[in-house]
Design an enzyme around this catalytic site. Structure first.
Site, PDB file in Angstrom:
ATOM      1  CG  ASP A  42      -3.954-120.798 -65.217  1.00  0.00           C
ATOM      2  OD1 ASP A  42      -3.684-121.008 -64.015  1.00  0.00           O
ATOM      3  OD2 ASP A  42      -3.837-119.675 -65.752  1.00  0.00           O
ATOM      4  CB  SER A  43      -1.744-124.705 -61.587  1.00  0.00           C
ATOM      5  OG  SER A  43      -2.974-125.131 -61.042  1.00  0.00           O
ATOM      6  CG  ASP A  81      -7.552-120.382 -63.435  1.00  0.00           C
ATOM      7  OD1 ASP A  81      -8.130-119.422 -62.864  1.00  0.00           O
ATOM      8  OD2 ASP A  81      -6.525-120.915 -62.990  1.00  0.00           O
ATOM      9  CE  LYS A 110      -8.104-118.831 -59.879  1.00  0.00           C
ATOM     10  NZ  LYS A 110      -6.922-118.354 -60.625  1.00  0.00           N
ATOM     11  CD  GLU A 112      -3.453-115.450 -63.423  1.00  0.00           C
ATOM     12  OE1 GLU A 112      -2.561-114.702 -63.880  1.00  0.00           O
ATOM     13  OE2 GLU A 112      -3.278-116.654 -63.196  1.00  0.00           O
ATOM     14  CD  GLU A 179      -0.710-117.406 -56.875  1.00  0.00           C
ATOM     15  OE1 GLU A 179      -1.744-117.403 -57.586  1.00  0.00           O
ATOM     16  OE2 GLU A 179       0.266-118.149 -57.089  1.00  0.00           O
TER      17      GLU A 179
HETATM   18  O1  KIV Z   1      -4.160-122.181 -61.365  1.00  0.00           O
HETATM   19  C1  KIV Z   1      -4.203-122.290 -60.129  1.00  0.00           C
HETATM   20  O2  KIV Z   1      -3.966-123.378 -59.571  1.00  0.00           O
HETATM   21  C2  KIV Z   1      -4.535-121.111 -59.336  1.00  0.00           C
HETATM   22  C3  KIV Z   1      -4.444-121.214 -57.844  1.00  0.00           C
HETATM   23  C4  KIV Z   1      -3.089-121.510 -57.393  1.00  0.00           C
HETATM   24  C5  KIV Z   1      -5.014-120.034 -57.179  1.00  0.00           C
HETATM   25  O3  KIV Z   1      -4.874-120.120 -59.875  1.00  0.00           O
END
Ligand code: KIV
Length: 262
Positions: A42-43, A81, A110, A112, A179
């Site tokens: 989600d970055s 994510d 993934k 969180e 992280e």
């Molecule tokens: O969203 C992302 O890029 C991440 C990684 C930095 C682990 O969750």
């Protein structure tokens, strides 16, 4: 790579190299490299859309990037994510989001955190969808945390992360991202768990690493976290190339006769 390779790589002490990818061209390049798996993080909200943090990502955004990454890397293992609040609006909303992401082409999601979403994570796994956990610094909680800070520094905070990691393994997660935690804590978690622990800002004594692609290529601007290693000066190289092209255009040195049709 498939889901079974994650635990096999840990058993064989073979570290997992994961990198983010949000588009077809970078996915295709990563697929031609020795990278093991791709994360549609989600970055993307920040890196690709210039948004202020990852709370701005939604399922539609992650699905769009997942489709592009899948087209660029048809055989890669892709983890996408689950975006901000997608596991906090109840089981139906979570499952709708999982469906959107899986149909967009990922192999796993993934998520969180743990507290308050144990049953949802278990249900997703029981539904046949592999889940990668994510503990330590959870960027979707940046406003509650008051910034991007190292987590698990006190005994109590470290114990919570250790316990959550154990629970995520028991629920059935196939891997865990940790992280921005002290290296010693990450090592303890990796030593204890049988599933691979993939670190970012968590030291070397884990079962793999993940970095944001633009960070490792030196293409990110602004603050670069201490844990990032920049492997090429991407921004400099790209700006230099653009300047050379612009100059060639303005001086009419580009295109040459060879680059033109007669
Ligand atoms: O969203 C992302 O890029 C991440 C990684 C930095 C682990 O969750």
């Amino acid at each position: 790579m498939n889901i079974h390779d994650f635990s096999a790589m840990k058993r064989n002490n073979n570290p997992i190299a994961m990198v983010t990818s949000y588009d077809s061209w970078s996915a295709s390049l990563a697929a031609q490299s020795s990278i093991d798996c791709l994360l549609v993080g989600d970055s993307a909200a920040m890196v690709m859309h210039g948004l202020r943090d990852t709370t701005q990502a939604d399922a539609e955004m992650i699905a769009l990037h997942t489709r592009a990454v899948r087209r660029g890397a048809p055989d890669a293992f892709i983890i996408s994510d689950m975006p901000f609040l997608s596991c906090r609006k109840g089981l139906h909303h979570a499952m709708d989001t999982v469906e959107v992401l899986m149909k967009a082409g990922c192999d796993a999601v993934k998520i969180e955190g743990l507290a308050g979403q144990e049953e949802i994570i278990a249900h997703i796994i029981q539904s046949g969808v592999p889940v990668m956990g994510h503990l330590g610094l959870m960027p979707q909680s940046v406003h509650l945390l008051g910034g991007y800070k190292v987590q698990g520094k006190t005994d109590d905070a470290g114990e919570t992360i250790r316990a959550d990691a154990q629970t995520l393994q028991e629920i059935g997660c196939f891997a865990l991202v940790v992280e921005c935690v002290p290296a010693q804590l990450a090592k303890q978690i990796a030593d204890k768990l049988t599933i691979p622990v993939i670190g970012i800002g968590a030291g070397a004594d884990v079962d793999g690493q993940v970095l944001v692609l633009q960070d490792l290529l030196g293409m990110s601007t602004g603050h670069i976290p201490k844990f990032v290693r920049t492997y090429i000066a991407g921004a400099e190289l790209i700006i230099e190339a653009l300047n050379t092209y612009a100059e060639g255009t303005k001086t009419r040195a580009f295109p040459s006769a060879k680059e033109s049709y007669s």
